[in-house]
Design a protein around this motif. Structure first.
Motif, PDB file in Angstrom:
ATOM      1  N   GLN A   1       0.568  -1.317   0.214  1.00 27.85           N
ATOM      2  CA  GLN A   1      -0.110  -0.008   0.369  1.00 27.85           C
ATOM      3  C   GLN A   1       0.689   1.290   0.030  1.00 27.85           C
ATOM      4  OE1 GLN A   1      -3.965   0.134   2.391  1.00 27.85           O
ATOM      5  NE2 GLN A   1      -2.661  -1.320   3.590  1.00 27.85           N
ATOM      6  N   LEU A   2       1.885   1.225   0.769  1.00 23.86           N
ATOM      7  CA  LEU A   2       2.850   2.274   1.437  1.00 23.86           C
ATOM      8  C   LEU A   2       3.325   2.371  -0.114  1.00 23.86           C
ATOM      9  CD1 LEU A   2       3.357   4.892   2.812  1.00 23.86           C
ATOM     10  CD2 LEU A   2       4.753   3.339   4.179  1.00 23.86           C
TER      11      LEU A   2
ATOM     12  N   ASP B   1      10.896  -4.147  -5.016  1.00 24.01           N
ATOM     13  CA  ASP B   1       9.262  -5.364  -3.570  1.00 24.01           C
ATOM     14  C   ASP B   1      10.297  -6.614  -3.745  1.00 24.01           C
ATOM     15  OD1 ASP B   1       7.408  -7.300  -2.235  1.00 24.01           O
ATOM     16  OD2 ASP B   1       6.831  -4.912  -2.713  1.00 24.01           O
ATOM     17  N   ARG B   2       9.671  -7.702  -3.300  1.00 21.23           N
ATOM     18  CA  ARG B   2      10.513  -9.383  -2.933  1.00 21.23           C
ATOM     19  C   ARG B   2      11.640 -10.075  -4.227  1.00 21.23           C
ATOM     20  NH1 ARG B   2       8.410 -12.688   1.289  1.00 21.23           N
ATOM     21  NH2 ARG B   2       6.487 -11.534   1.180  1.00 21.23           N
TER      22      ARG B   2
ATOM     23  N   ASP C   1      15.709  -8.910  -2.105  1.00 25.03           N
ATOM     24  CA  ASP C   1      14.173  -9.786  -0.426  1.00 25.03           C
ATOM     25  C   ASP C   1      14.985  -8.979   0.816  1.00 25.03           C
ATOM     26  OD1 ASP C   1      13.873 -11.304   1.021  1.00 25.03           O
ATOM     27  OD2 ASP C   1      13.053 -13.329   0.108  1.00 25.03           O
ATOM     28  N   VAL C   2      14.502  -8.356   0.930  1.00 21.33           N
ATOM     29  CA  VAL C   2      15.077  -7.569   2.357  1.00 21.33           C
ATOM     30  C   VAL C   2      15.752  -8.305   3.724  1.00 21.33           C
ATOM     31  CG1 VAL C   2      13.945  -5.282   2.065  1.00 21.33           C
ATOM     32  CG2 VAL C   2      12.761  -7.126   3.540  1.00 21.33           C
TER      33      VAL C   2
ATOM     34  N   THR D   1       3.101  -8.164   7.515  1.00 15.89           N
ATOM     35  CA  THR D   1       1.864  -7.300   8.038  1.00 15.89           C
ATOM     36  C   THR D   1       0.436  -8.203   8.271  1.00 15.89           C
ATOM     37  OG1 THR D   1       1.185  -6.723   5.672  1.00 15.89           O
ATOM     38  CG2 THR D   1       2.478  -4.769   6.999  1.00 15.89           C
TER      39      THR D   1
ATOM     40  N   TYR E   1       3.563  -9.862  16.343  1.00 12.80           N
ATOM     41  CA  TYR E   1       3.595  -9.076  14.344  1.00 12.80           C
ATOM     42  C   TYR E   1       4.299  -7.515  15.737  1.00 12.80           C
ATOM     43  CZ  TYR E   1       1.997  -4.427  11.711  1.00 12.80           C
ATOM     44  OH  TYR E   1       2.281  -3.669  11.229  1.00 12.80           O
TER      45      TYR E   1
ATOM     46  N   LYS F   1       7.684  -5.535  15.528  1.00 14.38           N
ATOM     47  CA  LYS F   1       7.893  -4.405  14.555  1.00 14.38           C
ATOM     48  C   LYS F   1       8.739  -3.512  15.380  1.00 14.38           C
ATOM     49  CE  LYS F   1       6.466  -2.861  11.428  1.00 14.38           C
ATOM     50  NZ  LYS F   1       7.034  -2.854   9.481  1.00 14.38           N
TER      51      LYS F   1
ATOM     52  N   LEU G   1      -3.403   2.004   7.943  1.00 13.55           N
ATOM     53  CA  LEU G   1      -3.177   2.230   6.479  1.00 13.55           C
ATOM     54  C   LEU G   1      -4.603   1.651   5.722  1.00 13.55           C
ATOM     55  CD1 LEU G   1       0.422   2.129   5.860  1.00 13.55           C
ATOM     56  CD2 LEU G   1      -0.869   3.759   6.552  1.00 13.55           C
TER      57      LEU G   1
HETATM   58  N1  LIG Z   1      -1.740  -2.496   7.179  1.00 13.16           N
HETATM   59  C1  LIG Z   1      -1.358  -1.127   7.651  1.00 13.16           C
HETATM   60  O1  LIG Z   1      -3.077  -1.252   9.051  1.00 13.16           O
HETATM   61  C2  LIG Z   1      -0.246  -0.805   8.878  1.00 13.16           C
HETATM   62  C3  LIG Z   1      -0.877   0.152  10.017  1.00 13.16           C
HETATM   63  C4  LIG Z   1       0.422  -0.097  11.165  1.00 13.16           C
HETATM   64  C5  LIG Z   1       1.559   0.210  10.412  1.00 13.16           C
HETATM   65  N2  LIG Z   1       1.705  -0.016   9.187  1.00 13.16           N
HETATM   66  C6  LIG Z   1       3.215   0.168   9.359  1.00 13.16           C
HETATM   67  O2  LIG Z   1       3.637   0.574   7.691  1.00 13.16           O
HETATM   68  C7  LIG Z   1       4.343  -0.168   6.648  1.00 13.16           C
HETATM   69  C8  LIG Z   1       3.659  -0.093   4.804  1.00 13.16           C
HETATM   70  O3  LIG Z   1       2.492  -1.029   5.503  1.00 13.16           O
HETATM   71  P1  LIG Z   1       1.867  -1.507   3.917  1.00 13.16           P
HETATM   72  O4  LIG Z   1       0.266  -1.611   4.658  1.00 13.16           O
HETATM   73  O5  LIG Z   1       1.688  -0.380   2.963  1.00 13.16           O
HETATM   74  O6  LIG Z   1       2.681  -3.255   4.289  1.00 13.16           O
HETATM   75  P2  LIG Z   1       1.799  -4.493   3.103  1.00 13.16           P
HETATM   76  O7  LIG Z   1       0.781  -3.337   2.008  1.00 13.16           O
HETATM   77  O8  LIG Z   1       1.448  -5.041   3.459  1.00 13.16           O
HETATM   78  O9  LIG Z   1       3.215  -3.937   2.009  1.00 13.16           O
HETATM   79  C9  LIG Z   1       4.663  -4.526   2.064  1.00 13.16           C
HETATM   80  C10 LIG Z   1       5.190  -4.991   1.495  1.00 13.16           C
HETATM   81  O10 LIG Z   1       6.212  -5.874   1.845  1.00 13.16           O
HETATM   82  C11 LIG Z   1       6.620  -6.282   0.918  1.00 13.16           C
HETATM   83  N3  LIG Z   1       7.644  -8.079   1.694  1.00 13.16           N
HETATM   84  C12 LIG Z   1       6.724  -8.583   2.559  1.00 13.16           C
HETATM   85  N4  LIG Z   1       8.319  -9.586   2.654  1.00 13.16           N
HETATM   86  C13 LIG Z   1       9.112  -8.943   2.044  1.00 13.16           C
HETATM   87  C14 LIG Z   1      10.403  -9.355   1.717  1.00 13.16           C
HETATM   88  N5  LIG Z   1      11.052 -10.297   2.628  1.00 13.16           N
HETATM   89  N6  LIG Z   1      11.417  -8.394   1.593  1.00 13.16           N
HETATM   90  C15 LIG Z   1      11.107  -7.632   0.132  1.00 13.16           C
HETATM   91  N7  LIG Z   1       9.488  -7.207   0.630  1.00 13.16           N
HETATM   92  C16 LIG Z   1       8.420  -7.614   1.066  1.00 13.16           C
HETATM   93  C17 LIG Z   1       5.168  -7.477   0.627  1.00 13.16           C
HETATM   94  O11 LIG Z   1       5.260  -7.939  -0.322  1.00 13.16           O
HETATM   95  P3  LIG Z   1       3.950  -9.767  -0.287  1.00 13.16           P
HETATM   96  O12 LIG Z   1       2.985  -9.114  -1.180  1.00 13.16           O
HETATM   97  O13 LIG Z   1       5.195 -10.504  -1.266  1.00 13.16           O
HETATM   98  O14 LIG Z   1       4.715 -10.230   0.732  1.00 13.16           O
HETATM   99  C18 LIG Z   1       4.292  -5.879   0.090  1.00 13.16           C
HETATM  100  O15 LIG Z   1       4.096  -5.507  -0.719  1.00 13.16           O
HETATM  101  C19 LIG Z   1       4.678  -1.512   7.642  1.00 13.16           C
HETATM  102  O16 LIG Z   1       5.741  -0.878   8.305  1.00 13.16           O
HETATM  103  C20 LIG Z   1       3.480  -1.772   7.844  1.00 13.16           C
HETATM  104  O17 LIG Z   1       4.249  -2.452   9.355  1.00 13.16           O
HETATM  105  C21 LIG Z   1       0.535  -0.943   8.318  1.00 13.16           C
END
Ligand SMILES: NC(=O)c1ccc[n+]([C@@H]2O[C@H](COP(=O)([O-])OP(=O)(O)OC[C@H]3O[C@@H](n4cnc5c(N)ncnc54)[C@H](OP(=O)(O)O)[C@@H]3O)[C@@H](O)[C@H]2O)c1
Length: 292
Positions: A13-14, A33-34, A38-39, A64, A127, A131, A152
């Motif tokens: 999303q972000l 991305d992955r 791959d981080v 997440t 989770y 974090k 988010l």
């Molecule tokens: N979503 C929420 O409600 C929320 C709330 C508070 C804080 N946050 C924080 O905000 C940040 C962004 O969240 P978001 O909602 O944008 O998350 P998201 O949509 O789940 O995106 C996370 C991305 O990271 C990728 N990823 C996972 N493992 C990886 C790896 N080993 N190497 C490279 N990429 C990898 C995922 O790929 P895959 O889809 O293939 O796994 C996905 O594209 C995160 O730090 C999250 O903890 C989110």
């Protein structure tokens, strides 16, 4: 040559929202991305950073799946904590700044006034703990910014807004928890804020060492999940009934804080950022979603 920024987890999303805004900034973005980066692989991460000589890394890569993490502890810690160590090592190698994103779930929700950066953390879930461990890794690096955010949503990826819209089209009634309170946050607003932090830091590079550290960012205002769901169906013009339910009526594997409103005073003052109310931002996102 323009300043180079790597965005990890860029298909989430972000990351997707940062990509939408990228052309408005005079920077060279490398979205990964992955598949590309791959981080969790320290050698690949370091080589990638050395090859590109990044000045900034925005870490959007994250595990997440809050409930699934309860039974996938190792995976959650690998992506959310150990990977941050890998990124820190790579940033250190090329002298880059790390802009890392964390969560309100590092708190237990026992407070009744907005959480500041100085408040004590106590995660209730795997989770949240993973974090928090990631924050610890980032904080070991003196050139890091950590931004905690909450609830988010976006027109990209999976989120609560899209789930409610789908359920509202399938059902006459949806039960939504009213006891947990926080702030819905449009990922595009957060993306704007992160890019504003970079712009400000670059313009005030002589004071960079005073800027590093922990910040809170969400939209303004407060809502329960119930309020949020009601606002979503209202904006969609749906007649689906949103029914308030208690946490005990919707058991989940992971425990979540009852109260996780964030105090945004520090980020607003430091970077001269103004933050929209969550209802206004929801309207903006809903326009995109309803347009298809
Ligand atoms: N979503 C929420 O409600 C929320 C709330 C508070 C804080 N946050 C924080 O905000 C940040 C962004 O969240 P978001 O909602 O944008 O998350 P998201 O949509 O789940 O995106 C996370 C991305 O990271 C990728 N990823 C996972 N493992 C990886 C790896 N080993 N190497 C490279 N990429 C990898 C995922 O790929 P895959 O889809 O293939 O796994 C996905 O594209 C995160 O730090 C999250 O903890 C989110």
């Amino acid at each position: 040559m323009s300043l180079s920024i790597v965005v990890t987890g860029a298909l989430g999303q972000l990351g997707s929202e940062i990509r939408e805004l990228a052309s408005q900034y005079p920077y060279h973005f490398v979205f990964t991305d992955r598949d590309e980066l791959d981080v969790t692989t320290p050698k690949q991460v370091k080589e990638f950073f050395v090859q590109h000589r990044f000045r900034w890394c925005i870490n959007c890569a994250s595990y997440t799946a809050v409930d699934k993490a309860e039974s996938e502890r190792e995976q959650a810690f690998s992506v959310n904590a150990e990977s941050v160590r890998n990124l820190v090592a790579a940033c250190c190698e090329v002298d880059a700044q790390l802009l890392h994103v964390s969560t309100d779930f590092v708190f237990d929700g026992m407070k009744s006034s907005p959480y500041t950066e100085d408040d004590e953390t106590h995660a209730l879930s795997v989770y949240g703990a993973s974090k928090l461990a990631g924050e610890g890794e980032a904080l070991k690096y003196p050139k890091s910014f950590i931004v905690r955010t909450a609830w988010l949503y976006s027109s990209f990826g999976k989120n609560f807004v899209k789930t409610i819209l789908r359920l509202a089209s399938e059902r006459k009634e949806i039960g939504v928890i009213f006891e947990q309170v926080g702030t819905p946050t449009y990922a595009r607003d957060l993306a704007r804020a992160l890019l504003a932090m970079i712009a400000y830091s670059e313009a005030h590079s002589y004071t960079l060492s005073d800027l590093y550290g922990l910040y809170h960012y969400s939209n303004e205002g407060v809502a329960s999940w119930y309020d949020f769901a009601q606002a979503i169906v209202d904006a969609a013009g749906s007649l689906c009934l949103i029914k308030p339910i208690e946490v005990k009526d919707y058991p989940t594997p992971a425990r979540r804080p009852f109260y996780s409103v964030l105090n945004k005073g520090k980020i607003k003052k430091t970077f001269d950022i103004s933050i929209p109310h969550w209802r206004k931002s929801l309207e903006e996102c809903m326009k995109l979603l309803l347009r298809g």
